[in-house]
Motif scaffolding. Structure first.
Motif, mmCIF file in Angstrom:
data_model
loop_
_atom_site.group_PDB
_atom_site.id
_atom_site.type_symbol
_atom_site.label_atom_id
_atom_site.label_comp_id
_atom_site.label_asym_id
_atom_site.label_seq_id
_atom_site.Cartn_x
_atom_site.Cartn_y
_atom_site.Cartn_z
ATOM 1 N N MET A 53 1.046 -1.467 0.010
ATOM 2 C CA MET A 53 0.008 0.064 -0.090
ATOM 3 C C MET A 53 0.923 1.246 0.011
ATOM 4 N N ARG A 54 0.173 2.490 -0.337
ATOM 5 C CA ARG A 54 1.027 3.578 -0.369
ATOM 6 C C ARG A 54 1.001 4.259 0.956
ATOM 7 N N HIS A 55 2.106 5.060 1.051
ATOM 8 C CA HIS A 55 2.085 5.883 2.310
ATOM 9 C C HIS A 55 2.720 7.288 1.948
ATOM 10 N N SER A 56 2.090 8.278 2.190
ATOM 11 C CA SER A 56 2.464 9.560 1.906
ATOM 12 C C SER A 56 3.734 10.247 3.012
ATOM 13 N N GLU A 57 4.927 10.410 2.807
ATOM 14 C CA GLU A 57 5.633 10.700 3.580
ATOM 15 C C GLU A 57 5.808 12.100 3.818
ATOM 16 N N LYS A 58 5.202 12.806 2.484
ATOM 17 C CA LYS A 58 5.167 14.344 2.577
ATOM 18 C C LYS A 58 3.926 14.936 3.622
ATOM 19 N N TRP B 175 -6.840 4.685 2.206
ATOM 20 C CA TRP B 175 -6.239 5.688 0.788
ATOM 21 C C TRP B 175 -7.368 5.782 -0.221
ATOM 22 N N GLY B 176 -8.652 6.023 0.114
ATOM 23 C CA GLY B 176 -9.684 6.356 -0.494
ATOM 24 C C GLY B 176 -10.260 5.278 -0.809
ATOM 25 N N GLY B 177 -9.884 3.984 -0.573
ATOM 26 C CA GLY B 177 -10.719 2.797 -0.916
ATOM 27 C C GLY B 177 -11.920 2.733 -0.127
ATOM 28 N N VAL B 178 -12.228 3.265 0.734
ATOM 29 C CA VAL B 178 -13.622 3.246 1.405
ATOM 30 C C VAL B 178 -14.670 3.899 0.658
ATOM 31 N N TYR B 179 -14.240 5.026 -0.342
ATOM 32 C CA TYR B 179 -15.256 5.628 -0.827
ATOM 33 C C TYR B 179 -15.175 5.676 -2.364
ATOM 34 N N PRO C 290 -8.666 2.458 -5.389
ATOM 35 C CA PRO C 290 -7.408 2.644 -6.073
ATOM 36 C C PRO C 290 -6.398 1.595 -6.110
ATOM 37 N N GLU C 291 -5.536 1.657 -6.946
ATOM 38 C CA GLU C 291 -4.431 0.627 -7.378
ATOM 39 C C GLU C 291 -3.959 0.151 -5.865
ATOM 40 N N GLY C 292 -3.761 -0.953 -5.763
ATOM 41 C CA GLY C 292 -2.931 -1.288 -4.505
ATOM 42 C C GLY C 292 -3.898 -1.616 -3.332
ATOM 43 N N VAL C 293 -5.170 -1.172 -3.563
ATOM 44 C CA VAL C 293 -6.131 -1.728 -2.412
ATOM 45 C C VAL C 293 -7.235 -2.721 -2.943
#
Ligand code: DHB
Ligand code: MG
Length: 222
Positions: free
Chosen positions: A1-6, A168-172, A177-180
């Motif tokens: 999954m993605r993780h934003s470090e920003k 990561w947006g996957g609930v709505y 999204p890719e990776g979910v």
């Protein structure tokens, strides 16, 4: 999954002002990075977890997904003397790092670290319950199963917390999204839908970057 470090300048300001990290937290974050893992929560979320637990006022909490001990350090530091955090990690390497880091910290005496599969360890712990609360930050596929356990083993008035509940947006977003995965999407939607039932929980999904669902369990049930 993605993780934003920003992080935004606002979050940077909040971290600096309200949630500075000591050597133990820095060591946990570095160890996670060395294992190419995200640290799971930001410092401002660690401080928020502390505030929630202090407001709640319990003594015995469970954490699923220790990683290298970063969130466990924040949580344990919110506990009163005599309080205990039982934290569960499946990955042996991460477990070893967490042992090392928590073991030399100021809250070593408040943390019990267990290694193994989350659901299997929870089943063994059930006889020690009911617990004051649980923080779920483990494999996203099993959130609905972890909640099933929590409904039976967290006391009435207990606190149920889940990280990454926006998935990561996957609930709505549909499709997710890719990776979910579809399975993770369904599990997290079920998790949030269960906790959103106002007849059974007083709850909100706190809009952190990744979503932090927080719920007080209103019913007795076990
Ligand atoms: C991931 C998992 C987490 O629990 C988190 O907070 C951030 C990222 C991940 O699997 O990438
Ligand atoms: Mg997480």
């Amino acid at each position: 999954m993605r993780h934003s470090e920003k992080i935004s300048p606002a979050i940077a300001y909040i971290r600096e002002t309200f949630a500075p990290e000591d050597v133990s937290l820095k060591a946990a974050a570095q160890a996670a990075q060395a294992l190419s893992m995200p640290i799971h929560i930001g410092a401002e979320e660690g401080k928020l977890l502390q505030l929630l637990i202090r407001l709640h006022g319990g003594k015995r909490y469970i954490e699923l997904g220790t990683l290298t001990g970063y969130s466990a350090l924040w949580i344990a530091r919110a506990l009163p003397e005599g309080g205990e955090l039982i934290t569960i990690e499946r990955n042996p390497q991460q477990y070893a790092e967490a042992q090392r880091i928590i073991g030399v910290s100021d809250v070593a005496h408040k943390v019990r670290l267990l290694q193994g599969d989350g659901l299997a360890v929870l089943e063994k712990l059930a006889s020690e319950g009911p617990f004051d609360g649980i923080f779920i930050d483990a494999d996203k596929l099993n959130y609905a199963n972890y909640l099933d356990w929590a409904e039976r083993n967290v006391r009435q008035g207990g606190l149920i917390l889940g990280d990454n509940t926006l998935l990561w947006g996957g609930v709505y977003l549909d499709p997710a999204p890719e990776g979910v995965s579809r399975a993770a999407q369904q599990s997290m939607q079920a998790f949030n839908a269960t906790l959103a039932d106002s007849a059974r929980y007083h709850s909100i999904l706190i809009p952190t970057q990744e979503g932090l669902t927080a719920a007080i369990k209103l019913f007795k049930g076990d």
